[in-house]
Scaffold this motif. Structure first.
Motif, PDB file in Angstrom:
ATOM      1  N   SER A  30       0.826  -1.212   0.000  1.00  0.00           N
ATOM      2  CA  SER A  30       0.000   0.000   0.000  1.00  0.00           C
ATOM      3  C   SER A  30       0.856   1.255   0.000  1.00  0.00           C
ATOM      4  N   ALA A  31       1.959   1.218   0.742  1.00  0.00           N
ATOM      5  CA  ALA A  31       2.854   2.372   0.745  1.00  0.00           C
ATOM      6  C   ALA A  31       3.521   2.547  -0.608  1.00  0.00           C
ATOM      7  N   ALA A  32       3.816   1.444  -1.285  1.00  0.00           N
ATOM      8  CA  ALA A  32       4.390   1.534  -2.628  1.00  0.00           C
ATOM      9  C   ALA A  32       3.432   2.245  -3.575  1.00  0.00           C
ATOM     10  N   LEU A  33       2.146   1.892  -3.480  1.00  0.00           N
ATOM     11  CA  LEU A  33       1.156   2.539  -4.332  1.00  0.00           C
ATOM     12  C   LEU A  33       0.995   4.009  -3.961  1.00  0.00           C
ATOM     13  N   GLN A  34       1.076   4.301  -2.670  1.00  0.00           N
ATOM     14  CA  GLN A  34       0.961   5.689  -2.227  1.00  0.00           C
ATOM     15  C   GLN A  34       2.114   6.531  -2.765  1.00  0.00           C
ATOM     16  N   VAL A  35       3.329   5.989  -2.725  1.00  0.00           N
ATOM     17  CA  VAL A  35       4.477   6.713  -3.281  1.00  0.00           C
ATOM     18  C   VAL A  35       4.276   6.959  -4.767  1.00  0.00           C
ATOM     19  N   ALA A  36       3.809   5.944  -5.482  1.00  0.00           N
ATOM     20  CA  ALA A  36       3.599   6.087  -6.926  1.00  0.00           C
ATOM     21  C   ALA A  36       2.559   7.161  -7.224  1.00  0.00           C
ATOM     22  N   PHE A  37       1.470   7.167  -6.481  1.00  0.00           N
ATOM     23  CA  PHE A  37       0.433   8.176  -6.700  1.00  0.00           C
ATOM     24  C   PHE A  37       0.940   9.574  -6.359  1.00  0.00           C
ATOM     25  N   LEU A  38       1.661   9.705  -5.253  1.00  0.00           N
ATOM     26  CA  LEU A  38       2.190  11.017  -4.866  1.00  0.00           C
ATOM     27  C   LEU A  38       3.167  11.549  -5.908  1.00  0.00           C
ATOM     28  N   ASN A  88      -9.624   4.786  -2.446  1.00  0.00           N
ATOM     29  CA  ASN A  88      -9.418   5.591  -1.253  1.00  0.00           C
ATOM     30  C   ASN A  88      -8.018   6.188  -1.204  1.00  0.00           C
ATOM     31  N   LEU A  89      -7.021   5.442  -1.655  1.00  0.00           N
ATOM     32  CA  LEU A  89      -5.662   5.989  -1.723  1.00  0.00           C
ATOM     33  C   LEU A  89      -5.605   7.165  -2.692  1.00  0.00           C
ATOM     34  N   LEU A  90      -6.370   7.070  -3.776  1.00  0.00           N
ATOM     35  CA  LEU A  90      -6.431   8.200  -4.707  1.00  0.00           C
ATOM     36  C   LEU A  90      -7.072   9.414  -4.046  1.00  0.00           C
TER      37      LEU A  90
END
Length: 392
Positions: free
Chosen positions: A100-108, A129-131
């Motif tokens: 989940s943190a990997a996806l958060q970094v990618a989105f940021l 929700n991460l988006l």
């Protein structure tokens, strides 16, 4: 005092509500068969645990680089060579506190407020929700329930707008268990390149596929974003460790984001994960995959005899997405009643979106075959007695 407006758009993870119901029943002494959480009944391999114990006793648990321990990044890169014949520069690998943190970094790193990301559904509920947490928008693209939940390129194209900045695809999929072929990845990569949008690939269930290794998107698009995790194949759910493979041009930005977001991933988890790449540990993990296949094969054969049709080709992960329309038009109520009456816990399709969330459920085959047989017997009795008219 008002909360941020984004809190109004972040939906609850319904599986957690199921967990609360399960725990309440278990406290009453009920025997509950847990087929709802994405966590098999395998402990972390003993070599991983022993490596952690040794590290605790003999190594200082200090901060590491924000992108991860160099030796771990090297081992990850070597796995891409061993599994996919890909030469991945270890510098492109960002070790993160879970997938989940990997996806958060990618989105940021890629999205501005108001940007849109296409999300094939049914899909993992936290993606949208991460988006929302980065003030971006998830745009659902419904998969086709009449064709084994296939992804239509026409539906993808129809969902594109001037605000589209990305497409996120999981392979193997949660909740479907479906796996993208190399040809499908190529079509999707071409689609994204033609429109100048990012391709995000959730590959956290890699290694847990039943017809050979799943292709990686990196085999067709070297600059795609890949989200990975030690949770599933390596059985390290509670260790909270994953990784991101970022495009070359984004590494510096991702490192700066990681420095500020979480500083570094857990040191003990990183050192323990090194043991996962040992040949014997990898063989053990593949043996567990083979056991999961036996569980899948049993359920795929028996569930249709109960009037519960599997809606996709479950070639990976440990999930089946099942049609309950013969018995109910309300998956939440159906799952709650089944749990109360039989002690079999499943996740309602409402958690995953898509075209038929109220007439589908996800079954996680996270217990052994003997336990699955008990669950099936309970379901058979329940469906026969409660829905006798529908079973005629």
């Amino acid at each position: 005092m008002q909360l941020a407006s984004r809190t109004q758009t972040i939906t609850p993870f319904y599986v957690i509500q199921v967990l609360k119901q399960v725990e309440a029943l278990e406290r009453q002494g009920r025997d509950v068969i847990r087929l709802f959480v994405g966590e098999p009944d395998f402990e972390s391999p003993s070599a991983i645990v022993k490596t952690a114990q040794h590290s605790l006793q003999h190594e200082a648990q200090t901060y590491t680089s924000s992108t991860g321990i160099a030796a771990l990044k090297q081992k990850i890169a070597e796995r891409y060579q061993r599994w996919h014949q890909l030469d991945i520069n270890p510098e492109r690998i960002i070790v993160t506190p879970g997938g989940s943190a990997a996806l958060q970094v990618a989105f940021l790193a890629t999205l501005n407020p108001g940007d849109e990301v296409l999300l094939p559904e049914p899909g993992y509920p936290c993606n949208g929700n991460l988006l929302a947490m980065v003030n971006a928008v998830g745009v659902p693209v419904f998969l086709d329930p009449n064709h084994k939940m296939a992804l239509s390129m026409e539906n993808l194209a129809a969902a594109v707008s001037k605000r589209s900045k990305g497409l996120l695809i999981a392979s193997p999929s949660n909740p479907l268990g479906s796996v993208m072929s190399l040809q499908q990845w190529q079509r999707v990569a071409d689609f994204c390149k033609a429109r100048g949008i990012h391709l995000f690939a959730d590959e956290i269930y890699h290694g847990l596929t039943f017809g050979g290794l799943a292709p990686s998107v990196l085999q067709v698009d070297d600059q795609a974003w890949v989200i990975q995790s030690f949770s599933k194949f390596y059985g390290m759910t509670g260790w909270r460790l994953g990784w991101l493979v970022a495009p070359d041009s984004a590494v510096d930005a991702c490192e700066r984001i990681a420095q500020n977001l979480y500083l570094s991933s857990p040191t003990i988890a990183q050192r323990a994960a090194l043991a996962g790449f040992e040949e014997g540990v990898e063989q053990q993990c593949f043996a567990r995959r083979d056991e999961l296949q036996q569980r899948r094969d049993y359920l795929v054969e028996v569930l249709p005899t109960l009037g519960l049709e599997v809606m996709a080709n479950p070639d990976g992960a440990f999930y089946l997405y099942v049609d309950i329309s013969r018995y109910s038009q309300d998956s939440v109520a159906f799952c709650a009643d089944v749990l109360t009456e039989t002690g079999v816990a499943m996740t309602p399709g409402i958690d995953f979106g898509g075209p038929c969330p109220r007439t589908s459920v996800r079954i996680a085959y996270t217990v052994d075959v003997e336990r699955l047989k008990v669950a099936v017997d309970r379901l058979k009795t329940y469906l026969t007695l409660t829905h006798a008219t529908d079973n005629r």
